[in-house]
Design a protein around this motif. Structure first.
Motif, PDB file in Angstrom:
ATOM      1  N   CYS A  54       5.622-109.119 -52.999  1.00  7.94           N
ATOM      2  CA  CYS A  54       6.175-107.793 -52.679  1.00  7.94           C
ATOM      3  C   CYS A  54       5.900-106.786 -53.803  1.00  7.94           C
ATOM      4  O   CYS A  54       5.570-105.631 -53.534  1.00  7.94           O
ATOM      5  CB  CYS A  54       7.689-107.856 -52.466  1.00  7.94           C
ATOM      6  SG  CYS A  54       8.247-109.132 -51.335  1.00  7.94           S
ATOM      7  N   ARG A  93      12.634-103.695 -41.753  1.00  4.93           N
ATOM      8  CA  ARG A  93      11.230-103.495 -42.082  1.00  4.93           C
ATOM      9  C   ARG A  93      10.666-104.591 -42.973  1.00  4.93           C
ATOM     10  O   ARG A  93       9.715-104.374 -43.715  1.00  4.93           O
ATOM     11  CB  ARG A  93      11.075-102.109 -42.718  1.00  4.93           C
ATOM     12  CG  ARG A  93      11.669-101.013 -41.818  1.00  4.93           C
ATOM     13  CD  ARG A  93      10.902 -99.737 -41.843  1.00  4.93           C
ATOM     14  NE  ARG A  93       9.481 -99.914 -41.644  1.00  4.93           N
ATOM     15  CZ  ARG A  93       8.565 -99.068 -42.106  1.00  4.93           C
ATOM     16  NH1 ARG A  93       8.932 -98.014 -42.795  1.00  4.93           N
ATOM     17  NH2 ARG A  93       7.293 -99.293 -41.873  1.00  4.93           N
ATOM     18  N   PHE A 104       0.812-111.620 -44.771  1.00  3.96           N
ATOM     19  CA  PHE A 104       1.795-112.701 -44.662  1.00  3.96           C
ATOM     20  C   PHE A 104       3.000-112.168 -43.911  1.00  3.96           C
ATOM     21  O   PHE A 104       3.191-110.962 -43.817  1.00  3.96           O
ATOM     22  CB  PHE A 104       2.229-113.223 -46.049  1.00  3.96           C
ATOM     23  CG  PHE A 104       2.868-112.187 -46.923  1.00  3.96           C
ATOM     24  CD1 PHE A 104       2.131-111.533 -47.894  1.00  3.96           C
ATOM     25  CD2 PHE A 104       4.210-111.854 -46.766  1.00  3.96           C
ATOM     26  CE1 PHE A 104       2.710-110.559 -48.703  1.00  3.96           C
ATOM     27  CE2 PHE A 104       4.811-110.899 -47.570  1.00  3.96           C
ATOM     28  CZ  PHE A 104       4.056-110.247 -48.539  1.00  3.96           C
TER      29      PHE A 104
HETATM   30  C1  HEC Z   1       0.054-104.769 -49.806  1.00  4.47           C
HETATM   31  C2  HEC Z   1       1.191-103.887 -50.071  1.00  4.47           C
HETATM   32  C3  HEC Z   1       2.578-104.332 -49.664  1.00  4.47           C
HETATM   33  C4  HEC Z   1       3.190-105.537 -49.872  1.00  4.47           C
HETATM   34  C5  HEC Z   1       2.620-106.784 -50.528  1.00  4.47           C
HETATM   35  C6  HEC Z   1       4.533-105.412 -49.366  1.00  4.47           C
HETATM   36  N1  HEC Z   1       4.727-104.151 -48.851  1.00  4.47           N
HETATM   37 FE1  HEC Z   1       6.437-103.395 -48.087  1.00  4.47          FE
HETATM   38  N2  HEC Z   1       5.513-101.656 -47.644  1.00  4.47           N
HETATM   39  C7  HEC Z   1       4.196-101.374 -47.910  1.00  4.47           C
HETATM   40  C8  HEC Z   1       3.875-100.052 -47.362  1.00  4.47           C
HETATM   41  C9  HEC Z   1       2.504 -99.372 -47.433  1.00  4.47           C
HETATM   42  C10 HEC Z   1       5.057 -99.564 -46.791  1.00  4.47           C
HETATM   43  C11 HEC Z   1       5.295 -98.198 -46.120  1.00  4.47           C
HETATM   44  C12 HEC Z   1       5.003 -98.273 -44.652  1.00  4.47           C
HETATM   45  C13 HEC Z   1       5.533 -97.091 -43.895  1.00  4.47           C
HETATM   46  O1  HEC Z   1       6.328 -96.304 -44.405  1.00  4.47           O
HETATM   47  O2  HEC Z   1       5.184 -97.002 -42.709  1.00  4.47           O
HETATM   48  C14 HEC Z   1       6.061-100.594 -46.975  1.00  4.47           C
HETATM   49  C15 HEC Z   1       7.348-100.466 -46.532  1.00  4.47           C
HETATM   50  C16 HEC Z   1       8.345-101.408 -46.750  1.00  4.47           C
HETATM   51  C17 HEC Z   1       9.722-101.244 -46.382  1.00  4.47           C
HETATM   52  C18 HEC Z   1      10.308-100.007 -45.691  1.00  4.47           C
HETATM   53  C19 HEC Z   1      10.535 -98.893 -46.675  1.00  4.47           C
HETATM   54  C20 HEC Z   1      10.960 -97.612 -46.003  1.00  4.47           C
HETATM   55  O3  HEC Z   1      11.136 -96.614 -46.740  1.00  4.47           O
HETATM   56  O4  HEC Z   1      11.125 -97.551 -44.788  1.00  4.47           O
HETATM   57  C21 HEC Z   1      10.383-102.369 -46.774  1.00  4.47           C
HETATM   58  C22 HEC Z   1      11.863-102.674 -46.613  1.00  4.47           C
HETATM   59  C23 HEC Z   1       9.406-103.260 -47.371  1.00  4.47           C
HETATM   60  N3  HEC Z   1       8.180-102.636 -47.344  1.00  4.47           N
HETATM   61  C24 HEC Z   1       9.687-104.531 -47.860  1.00  4.47           C
HETATM   62  C25 HEC Z   1       8.722-105.388 -48.364  1.00  4.47           C
HETATM   63  C26 HEC Z   1       9.005-106.745 -48.785  1.00  4.47           C
HETATM   64  C27 HEC Z   1      10.382-107.391 -48.755  1.00  4.47           C
HETATM   65  C28 HEC Z   1       7.823-107.288 -49.204  1.00  4.47           C
HETATM   66  C29 HEC Z   1       7.556-108.684 -49.695  1.00  4.47           C
HETATM   67  C30 HEC Z   1       8.118-109.793 -48.916  1.00  4.47           C
HETATM   68  C31 HEC Z   1       6.812-106.260 -49.045  1.00  4.47           C
HETATM   69  N4  HEC Z   1       7.382-105.147 -48.517  1.00  4.47           N
HETATM   70  C32 HEC Z   1       5.480-106.412 -49.382  1.00  4.47           C
HETATM   71  C33 HEC Z   1       3.306-102.165 -48.595  1.00  4.47           C
HETATM   72  C34 HEC Z   1       3.541-103.469 -49.011  1.00  4.47           C
END
Ligand code: HEC
Length: 124
Positions: A54, A93, A104
Protein backbone atom coordinates in the motif's frame (compact mmCIF):
# COMPACT_ATOMS: atom_id res chain seq x y z
CA UNK A 1 -2.65 -46.17 -27.81
CA UNK A 2 -5.94 -44.34 -27.74
CA UNK A 3 -6.50 -45.59 -24.21
CA UNK A 4 -3.13 -44.20 -23.10
CA UNK A 5 -4.05 -40.82 -24.55
CA UNK A 6 -7.31 -40.84 -22.66
CA UNK A 7 -5.58 -41.82 -19.46
CA UNK A 8 -3.12 -39.00 -19.97
CA UNK A 9 -5.93 -36.53 -20.53
CA UNK A 10 -7.75 -37.75 -17.44
CA UNK A 11 -4.52 -37.40 -15.47
CA UNK A 12 -4.11 -33.81 -16.65
CA UNK A 13 -7.67 -32.93 -15.74
CA UNK A 14 -7.22 -34.45 -12.32
CA UNK A 15 -3.95 -32.60 -11.82
CA UNK A 16 -5.27 -29.19 -12.86
CA UNK A 17 -8.55 -29.80 -11.09
CA UNK A 18 -6.85 -30.47 -7.79
CA UNK A 19 -4.37 -27.61 -8.22
CA UNK A 20 -7.32 -25.24 -8.61
CA UNK A 21 -8.85 -26.72 -5.51
CA UNK A 22 -5.67 -26.16 -3.53
CA UNK A 23 -5.40 -22.57 -4.80
CA UNK A 24 -8.69 -21.63 -3.24
CA UNK A 25 -7.97 -23.61 -0.10
CA UNK A 26 -4.71 -21.71 0.40
CA UNK A 27 -6.45 -18.40 1.15
CA UNK A 28 -5.70 -18.01 4.80
CA UNK A 29 -8.74 -17.81 7.03
CA UNK A 30 -8.51 -15.19 9.75
CA UNK A 31 -10.45 -15.84 12.92
CA UNK A 32 -12.67 -12.93 13.84
CA UNK A 33 -12.43 -12.49 17.62
CA UNK A 34 -15.64 -13.21 19.57
CA UNK A 35 -18.15 -10.32 19.61
CA UNK A 36 -17.34 -9.20 23.16
CA UNK A 37 -13.73 -8.53 22.18
CA UNK A 38 -12.45 -5.46 20.38
CA UNK A 39 -10.26 -5.55 17.30
CA UNK A 40 -7.15 -3.42 17.61
CA UNK A 41 -6.02 -1.57 14.51
CA UNK A 42 -2.35 -1.68 15.49
CA UNK A 43 -2.40 -5.37 16.40
CA UNK A 44 -4.75 -6.87 13.86
CA UNK A 45 -5.32 -4.59 10.89
CA UNK A 46 -2.01 -2.81 10.41
CA UNK A 47 -0.11 -6.10 9.92
CA UNK A 48 -2.52 -6.95 7.11
CA UNK A 49 -1.89 -3.60 5.41
CA UNK A 50 1.84 -4.06 5.92
CA UNK A 51 1.73 -7.41 4.16
CA UNK A 52 0.84 -5.53 0.96
CA UNK A 53 2.56 -2.70 -0.88
CA UNK A 54 0.00 0.00 0.00
CA UNK A 55 2.72 2.49 0.93
CA UNK A 56 4.22 2.24 -2.53
CA UNK A 57 1.44 4.71 -3.42
CA UNK A 58 -0.11 5.80 -0.11
CA UNK A 59 3.04 7.24 1.38
CA UNK A 60 1.99 10.75 2.32
CA UNK A 61 1.43 12.14 -1.17
CA UNK A 62 -1.72 10.16 -1.82
CA UNK A 63 -4.41 9.96 0.83
CA UNK A 64 -4.87 7.99 2.94
CA UNK A 65 -1.30 7.95 4.24
CA UNK A 66 -0.83 4.25 5.07
CA UNK A 67 2.72 4.39 6.42
CA UNK A 68 2.55 2.36 9.64
CA UNK A 69 3.33 5.27 11.98
CA UNK A 70 0.64 7.48 10.39
CA UNK A 71 -2.04 5.06 9.20
CA UNK A 72 -4.42 5.11 12.18
CA UNK A 73 -4.52 8.91 12.48
CA UNK A 74 -4.78 9.28 8.71
CA UNK A 75 -7.74 6.90 8.59
CA UNK A 76 -9.75 7.80 11.68
CA UNK A 77 -11.91 9.88 11.37
CA UNK A 78 -11.30 11.06 7.79
CA UNK A 79 -11.68 7.67 6.09
CA UNK A 80 -13.24 5.59 8.85
CA UNK A 81 -16.54 6.24 10.58
CA UNK A 82 -16.04 4.35 13.84
CA UNK A 83 -18.89 1.87 14.20
CA UNK A 84 -20.01 2.05 10.56
CA UNK A 85 -17.96 0.26 7.90
CA UNK A 86 -20.55 0.91 5.22
CA UNK A 87 -20.06 4.66 5.68
CA UNK A 88 -16.26 4.32 5.74
CA UNK A 89 -14.40 5.22 2.54
CA UNK A 90 -11.47 3.12 3.74
CA UNK A 91 -13.61 -0.02 3.87
CA UNK A 92 -15.49 0.75 0.65
CA UNK A 93 -12.35 1.35 -1.38
CA UNK A 94 -10.00 -1.42 -0.32
CA UNK A 95 -8.11 -3.19 -3.12
CA UNK A 96 -10.49 -6.03 -3.98
CA UNK A 97 -13.46 -3.67 -3.60
CA UNK A 98 -13.81 -0.29 -5.35
CA UNK A 99 -10.10 0.50 -5.83
CA UNK A 100 -8.14 0.97 -9.05
CA UNK A 101 -6.42 -2.21 -10.17
CA UNK A 102 -3.07 -2.55 -8.42
CA UNK A 103 -2.23 -6.15 -9.28
CA UNK A 104 -3.54 -7.65 -6.05
CA UNK A 105 -6.75 -7.90 -4.07
CA UNK A 106 -7.11 -8.20 -0.35
CA UNK A 107 -8.64 -11.54 0.61
CA UNK A 108 -12.25 -11.86 1.70
CA UNK A 109 -11.28 -12.77 5.23
CA UNK A 110 -8.99 -9.74 5.50
CA UNK A 111 -11.78 -7.50 4.23
CA UNK A 112 -14.20 -9.12 6.70
CA UNK A 113 -11.85 -8.50 9.61
CA UNK A 114 -11.45 -4.83 8.66
CA UNK A 115 -15.22 -4.46 8.36
CA UNK A 116 -15.72 -6.02 11.77
CA UNK A 117 -12.93 -3.90 13.31
CA UNK A 118 -14.59 -0.70 12.08
CA UNK A 119 -18.05 -1.84 13.15
CA UNK A 120 -16.72 -2.59 16.64
CA UNK A 121 -15.55 0.98 17.05
CA UNK A 122 -12.22 1.20 15.15
CA UNK A 123 -10.05 0.93 18.24
CA UNK A 124 -6.43 1.98 17.91
C1 HEC B 1 -0.06 1.23 -7.30
C2 HEC B 1 -0.59 2.28 -6.43
C3 HEC B 1 -1.52 1.89 -5.30
C4 HEC B 1 -1.39 0.90 -4.38
C5 HEC B 1 -0.28 -0.14 -4.26
C6 HEC B 1 -2.50 1.02 -3.47
N1 HEC B 1 -3.30 2.07 -3.85
FE1 HEC B 1 -4.95 2.74 -2.90
N2 HEC B 1 -5.25 4.14 -4.33
C7 HEC B 1 -4.44 4.33 -5.43
C8 HEC B 1 -5.03 5.37 -6.28
C9 HEC B 1 -4.44 5.87 -7.60
C10 HEC B 1 -6.20 5.79 -5.63
C11 HEC B 1 -7.18 6.89 -6.07
C12 HEC B 1 -8.25 6.33 -6.94
C13 HEC B 1 -9.41 7.27 -7.12
O1 HEC B 1 -9.54 8.27 -6.41
O2 HEC B 1 -10.26 6.95 -7.96
C14 HEC B 1 -6.31 4.99 -4.43
C15 HEC B 1 -7.35 5.13 -3.54
C16 HEC B 1 -7.45 4.43 -2.35
C17 HEC B 1 -8.47 4.63 -1.36
C18 HEC B 1 -9.61 5.65 -1.47
C19 HEC B 1 -9.14 7.04 -1.13
C20 HEC B 1 -10.19 8.08 -1.38
O3 HEC B 1 -9.87 9.28 -1.16
O4 HEC B 1 -11.31 7.78 -1.79
C21 HEC B 1 -8.23 3.77 -0.34
C22 HEC B 1 -9.02 3.61 0.95
C23 HEC B 1 -7.05 3.00 -0.69
N3 HEC B 1 -6.60 3.44 -1.92
C24 HEC B 1 -6.50 1.99 0.09
C25 HEC B 1 -5.41 1.22 -0.30
C26 HEC B 1 -4.90 0.11 0.47
C27 HEC B 1 -5.47 -0.34 1.81
C28 HEC B 1 -3.85 -0.41 -0.23
C29 HEC B 1 -3.00 -1.61 0.11
C30 HEC B 1 -3.70 -2.83 0.53
C31 HEC B 1 -3.71 0.39 -1.43
N4 HEC B 1 -4.68 1.34 -1.45
C32 HEC B 1 -2.74 0.19 -2.39
C33 HEC B 1 -3.25 3.69 -5.69
C34 HEC B 1 -2.73 2.62 -4.98
Amino acid sequence: MKKKALQFLAGCLLFFGTSCYYDTAIEEEIDIPPPDQGISFEESILPILNSYTCTQCHNGDRAPDLRPENAYDALVPDFVVAGDADESVFFQRLPGKDHPSVGFSMTNSEIDLIEEGINRGAEE
